[in-house]
Design an enzyme around this catalytic site. Structure first.
Site, PDB file in Angstrom:
ATOM      1  N   VAL A 157      18.679  29.995 -47.740  1.00  0.00           N
ATOM      2  CA  VAL A 157      17.587  30.007 -48.706  1.00  0.00           C
ATOM      3  C   VAL A 157      16.724  31.229 -48.408  1.00  0.00           C
ATOM      4  CG1 VAL A 157      17.523  27.535 -49.258  1.00  0.00           C
ATOM      5  CG2 VAL A 157      16.222  28.391 -47.305  1.00  0.00           C
ATOM      6  N   SER A 158      16.096  31.758 -49.449  1.00  0.00           N
ATOM      7  CA  SER A 158      15.353  33.010 -49.319  1.00  0.00           C
ATOM      8  C   SER A 158      13.974  32.850 -48.694  1.00  0.00           C
ATOM      9  CB  SER A 158      15.204  33.668 -50.694  1.00  0.00           C
ATOM     10  OG  SER A 158      16.467  33.922 -51.238  1.00  0.00           O
TER      11      SER A 158
END
Length: 187
Positions: free
Chosen positions: A8-9
């Site tokens: 996930v960013s």
């Protein structure tokens, strides 16, 4: 061995959906990066994941964009994995490079994903340009008013109060004070 990778960013995003899918797929080991952009080729756990892979393994990802944001990088990844005897499986796109058809769909899906990102980028830039043409400025609104700025400068020039007192009186932080008041006028 099935080796999973999840990413996930941001730290606000949750890995649970990806981890559940990878566990359901039967991954023996899962590597996770949180707060890492897919645009970066080198991510700590991604690098560990790639180092861990051995001939006969299957790299399982939830979606292609978890591995990379560019078609070029995805294709280079697939070629590298193929040379090493490692298959790539994307759960969301239902792609498995173990077959010729799977390799074909992998390349097509990677290209379509990049096209989608490019279209979104173009729309965003066009929207920002249209807003600027109508006089709207982007970015965050200033947290310090013109009045606060002028008052902080005036008090600093007067030299009667300490920086702490000026900040408390005007209602700004020390960092804001130093940003607003030039070194020549600071006391």
């Amino acid at each position: 061995m099935k080796v999973g990778y999840a990413r996930v960013s941001t730290f606000e995003q949750d890995l649970d959906l990806q981890l559940d899918a990878l566990n359901e797929e039967g991954c023996d080991r899962v590597f996770c990066d949180q707060g890492e952009s897919g645009a970066k080729a080198h991510r700590p756990e991604w690098n560990n994941c790639l180092d861990h892979l051995r001939e006969g393994d299957v790299l399982v990802i939830w979606k292609l964009d978890r591995a990379s944001r560019s078609t070029k990088h995805l294709i280079e990844l697939a070629e590298d994995l193929d040379k090493r005897g490692v298959e790539l499986k994307s759960l969301k796109e239902q792609i498995d490079t173990a077959s010729a058809m799977g390799k074909f769909f992998f390349r097509m899906t990677a290209s379509i994903s990049e096209l989608e990102r490019d279209i979104i980028r173009e729309r965003t830039l066009a929207g920002l340009a249209a807003a600027r043409a109508r006089g709207r400025k982007g970015g965050r609104k200033k947290s310090i008013t013109e009045g606060q700025m002028l008052e902080a400068k005036r008090l600093a020039e007067a030299g009667e109060l300490s920086i702490t007192d000026i900040c408390m009186k005007v209602g700004i932080s020390r960092a804001s004070y130093y940003r607003l008041v030039t070194p020549e006028t600071a006391s």
